[in-house]
Design an enzyme around this catalytic site. Structure first.
Site, PDB file in Angstrom:
ATOM      1  N   GLY A  28      -6.921 -12.460  23.585  1.00  0.00           N
ATOM      2  CA  GLY A  28      -6.173 -11.316  24.102  1.00  0.00           C
ATOM      3  C   GLY A  28      -4.674 -11.424  23.975  1.00  0.00           C
ATOM      4  O   GLY A  28      -3.946 -10.550  24.462  1.00  0.00           O
ATOM      5  N   GLU A  59      -9.866 -18.207  22.184  1.00  0.00           N
ATOM      6  CA  GLU A  59     -10.459 -17.415  21.109  1.00  0.00           C
ATOM      7  C   GLU A  59      -9.492 -16.347  20.585  1.00  0.00           C
ATOM      8  O   GLU A  59      -9.707 -15.149  20.753  1.00  0.00           O
ATOM      9  CB  GLU A  59     -11.740 -16.741  21.608  1.00  0.00           C
ATOM     10  CG  GLU A  59     -12.856 -17.723  21.921  1.00  0.00           C
ATOM     11  CD  GLU A  59     -13.978 -17.087  22.704  1.00  0.00           C
ATOM     12  OE1 GLU A  59     -15.018 -17.740  22.868  1.00  0.00           O
ATOM     13  OE2 GLU A  59     -13.824 -15.933  23.174  1.00  0.00           O
ATOM     14  N   PRO A  60      -8.419 -16.745  19.941  1.00  0.00           N
ATOM     15  CA  PRO A  60      -7.502 -15.755  19.368  1.00  0.00           C
ATOM     16  C   PRO A  60      -8.096 -15.114  18.118  1.00  0.00           C
ATOM     17  O   PRO A  60      -8.675 -15.790  17.266  1.00  0.00           O
ATOM     18  CB  PRO A  60      -6.263 -16.593  19.024  1.00  0.00           C
ATOM     19  CG  PRO A  60      -6.811 -17.967  18.777  1.00  0.00           C
ATOM     20  CD  PRO A  60      -7.981 -18.116  19.700  1.00  0.00           C
ATOM     21  N   ARG A  66      -6.938 -11.218  17.072  1.00  0.00           N
ATOM     22  CA  ARG A  66      -5.814 -10.340  16.723  1.00  0.00           C
ATOM     23  C   ARG A  66      -4.530 -11.141  16.513  1.00  0.00           C
ATOM     24  O   ARG A  66      -3.771 -10.874  15.575  1.00  0.00           O
ATOM     25  CB  ARG A  66      -5.619  -9.332  17.858  1.00  0.00           C
ATOM     26  CG  ARG A  66      -4.517  -8.333  17.658  1.00  0.00           C
ATOM     27  CD  ARG A  66      -4.134  -7.656  18.979  1.00  0.00           C
ATOM     28  NE  ARG A  66      -5.282  -7.240  19.744  1.00  0.00           N
ATOM     29  CZ  ARG A  66      -5.813  -6.019  19.735  1.00  0.00           C
ATOM     30  NH1 ARG A  66      -5.271  -5.095  18.968  1.00  0.00           N
ATOM     31  NH2 ARG A  66      -6.852  -5.733  20.487  1.00  0.00           N
ATOM     32  N   ARG A  70      -8.253   2.746  14.957  1.00  0.00           N
ATOM     33  CA  ARG A  70      -7.567   2.425  16.200  1.00  0.00           C
ATOM     34  C   ARG A  70      -6.690   3.560  16.756  1.00  0.00           C
ATOM     35  O   ARG A  70      -6.712   3.813  17.963  1.00  0.00           O
ATOM     36  CB  ARG A  70      -6.738   1.145  16.047  1.00  0.00           C
ATOM     37  CG  ARG A  70      -7.592  -0.104  15.828  1.00  0.00           C
ATOM     38  CD  ARG A  70      -6.735  -1.375  15.805  1.00  0.00           C
ATOM     39  NE  ARG A  70      -6.203  -1.660  17.119  1.00  0.00           N
ATOM     40  CZ  ARG A  70      -4.941  -1.512  17.458  1.00  0.00           C
ATOM     41  NH1 ARG A  70      -4.047  -1.057  16.587  1.00  0.00           N
ATOM     42  NH2 ARG A  70      -4.543  -1.791  18.693  1.00  0.00           N
ATOM     43  N   TYR A  97      -8.035   4.576  20.466  1.00  0.00           N
ATOM     44  CA  TYR A  97      -7.278   4.332  21.697  1.00  0.00           C
ATOM     45  C   TYR A  97      -5.763   4.430  21.515  1.00  0.00           C
ATOM     46  O   TYR A  97      -4.999   3.630  22.046  1.00  0.00           O
ATOM     47  CB  TYR A  97      -7.644   3.006  22.370  1.00  0.00           C
ATOM     48  CG  TYR A  97      -7.977   1.839  21.487  1.00  0.00           C
ATOM     49  CD1 TYR A  97      -9.278   1.351  21.455  1.00  0.00           C
ATOM     50  CD2 TYR A  97      -7.016   1.198  20.723  1.00  0.00           C
ATOM     51  CE1 TYR A  97      -9.600   0.257  20.681  1.00  0.00           C
ATOM     52  CE2 TYR A  97      -7.331   0.106  19.955  1.00  0.00           C
ATOM     53  CZ  TYR A  97      -8.638  -0.365  19.930  1.00  0.00           C
ATOM     54  OH  TYR A  97      -8.949  -1.450  19.146  1.00  0.00           O
ATOM     55  N   CYS A 139     -11.759  14.735   7.605  1.00  0.00           N
ATOM     56  CA  CYS A 139     -11.817  16.112   8.105  1.00  0.00           C
ATOM     57  C   CYS A 139     -11.900  16.117   9.624  1.00  0.00           C
ATOM     58  O   CYS A 139     -12.910  16.506  10.225  1.00  0.00           O
ATOM     59  CB  CYS A 139     -13.022  16.823   7.484  1.00  0.00           C
ATOM     60  SG  CYS A 139     -12.994  18.596   7.740  1.00  0.00           S
ATOM     61  N   GLU A 140     -10.833  15.641  10.256  1.00  0.00           N
ATOM     62  CA  GLU A 140     -10.708  15.571  11.712  1.00  0.00           C
ATOM     63  C   GLU A 140      -9.255  15.796  12.084  1.00  0.00           C
ATOM     64  O   GLU A 140      -8.362  15.147  11.523  1.00  0.00           O
ATOM     65  CB  GLU A 140     -11.141  14.194  12.247  1.00  0.00           C
ATOM     66  CG  GLU A 140     -12.618  13.889  12.144  1.00  0.00           C
ATOM     67  CD  GLU A 140     -13.431  14.626  13.187  1.00  0.00           C
ATOM     68  OE1 GLU A 140     -12.856  15.110  14.181  1.00  0.00           O
ATOM     69  OE2 GLU A 140     -14.662  14.723  12.995  1.00  0.00           O
TER      70      GLU A 140
END
Length: 443
Positions: A255, A297-298, A300, A337, A341, A368-369
């Site tokens: 995190g 546990e990295p 990102r 992403r 969020y 198409c969004e």
């Protein structure tokens, strides 16, 4: 914005050459586009190795063993696993697919940890047959399956017990995982952890080596880690008396925050390590416990900043006094992403990094969004068709979450290191779609 100010957006591994092109670890990004096309994901392997080494160095002074386990859900590939195997790190996998790829890459099985809230019987069977290093037990259903399979194979399996500690990180609600209301782990407040310990203790071939807790992602402070360490070590003291439970390993998850835009101010990686080590030392002494191994546990924080996405500019739409849309040849299919969020990014025109003419634009994807927007507001030299847009810090949860929405092929992935490039994942083509399709003529 004055000339040369765009360079302030660049990541530490980037330069601008005499052609005003973006260069990543000695490789001209425009040369990469000419060679491989767009959309293109570029990973700086030197930066990945640097991040790993920073974590390993940061824990060097700890009095017990430590493990840095790369959380491969951030990004996985055969070539990356091969590189990581040589970097002497462990590996966190969360599916049978990631486990399969790691084994195919020759990653040392004893350094593989298997996560997930709904591991299947077949996945667990493979993990136990392959004799991986550790399974992170997430629920009672898994305890039953692991017990059955270890008895079947006459094999002892080390496990960590994943705890939902009731500690929330300051992050987006979709990426918090440590709070009580979570699909992950045994709830600490309701007594589920005690029941899990008792159940595991009664199993012949399951060896509990410690606890695991992950409190969220993109965390910019150390308080959450300190609080969860305090809670878990206090409980470990109780459980030692009640169950004979030994906290040999404390896995505090990952995190650790990274820089996406100039507004982000993540802590140096060794600040997290120092805070974690000091908290464990303090709480172990307070609770009269031996110092456990520390595992992290990295994911990102190892690959995020090392990744850059390259796109070709296409159509534009100007709505006077409202907004100018600049569309590129990728979007939510290769980076969900922002839509998922509201993640924010920055970038530059890779072929015209520093130019005086400028305007504020919004970067739209081609799906198409209406919500397929990569960046809502960014100032750039006035974009033109066929310019190359580079978006920074896309190394985590970009390609790994990519889809074929609108039947868009997934992009190629290229590794660069010290002036050289390597095609790690080939570009998907529309012909690849046919590999899984059946014609009704065969019905």
């Amino acid at each position: 914005m004055n000339k040369d100010n765009y360079s302030k957006r660049l990541m530490s591994n980037m330069e601008i050459n005499t052609h005003n092109h973006l260069v990543i670890d000695g490789v001209d990004t425009i040369d990469l586009v000419d060679k491989y096309g767009t959309p293109l994901n570029v990973y700086d392997i030197s930066l990945i190795k640097e991040k790993i080494n920073t974590f390993k160095e940061a824990f060097k002074n700890y009095e017990n063993k430590t493990q840095v386990a790369y959380a491969s859900k951030a990004f996985s590939s055969l070539a990356l696993y091969e590189i990581l195997a040589k970097e002497d790190v462990s590996l966190d996998v969360v599916s049978g697919g990631e486990l399969f790829l790691a084994i195919q890459a020759g990653f040392p099985k004893e350094r593989i940890h298997f996560h997930g809230n709904n591991k299947s019987y077949d996945e667990l069977n493979t993990a136990i047959q392959e004799n991986i290093g550790c399974i992170v037990i997430d629920n009672f259903y898994e305890i039953d399956m692991v017990e059955e399979l270890t008895n079947k194979h006459h094999q002892v399996m080390d496990v960590l017990i994943r705890v939902a500690p009731g500690v929330e990180a300051h992050t987006h609600e979709y990426i918090t995982t440590g709070q009580a209301d979570s699909k992950f782990g045994f709830d600490l407040a309701s007594g589920q952890v005690e029941k899990a310990i008792a159940k595991i203790k009664s199993a012949d071939n399951i060896n509990s080596i410690g606890l695991h807790a992950h409190i969220g992602s993109q965390i910019f402070e150390v308080d959450g880690y300190q609080v969860v360490i305090e809670k878990l070590l206090a409980k470990a003291k109780e459980w030692k008396k009640t169950f004979g439970f030994n906290l040999d390993v404390l896995n505090v998850g990952g995190g650790f925050g990274i820089r996406y835009t100039e507004a982000d101010t993540p802590l140096p990686l060794d600040d997290y390590a120092e805070a974690i080590m000091n908290a464990v030392r303090k709480q172990a002494k307070l609770n009269e416990l031996a110092l456990p191994e520390i595992w992290i546990e990295p994911g990102r924080s190892i690959v995020g900043e090392a990744g850059t996405s390259l796109y070709t500019v296409g159509s534009q739409k100007n709505i006077p006094a409202i907004r100018k849309y600049v569309s590129v040849d990728g979007g939510m299919a290769d980076n969900i992403r922002p839509a998922l969020y509201q993640a924010e990014y920055t970038g530059v025109l890779a072929n015209r990094v520093n130019e005086n003419s400028e305007e504020k634009v919004s970067i739209a994807g081609k799906a198409c969004e209406s919500g397929d927007m990569l960046i809502w507001d960014i100032t750039l030299p006035q974009p033109t068709q066929k310019d190359v847009l580079a978006i920074f810090s896309t190394g985590a949860y970009g390609y790994s979450m990519a889809s074929n929405y609108n039947r868009l092929p997934r992009p190629a992935v290229v590794f660069v290191e010290k002036g050289k490039d390597f095609l790690a994942i080939k570009r998907e083509t529309v012909q690849d779609f046919l590999k899984l399709e059946n014609s009704i003529e065969n019905w």
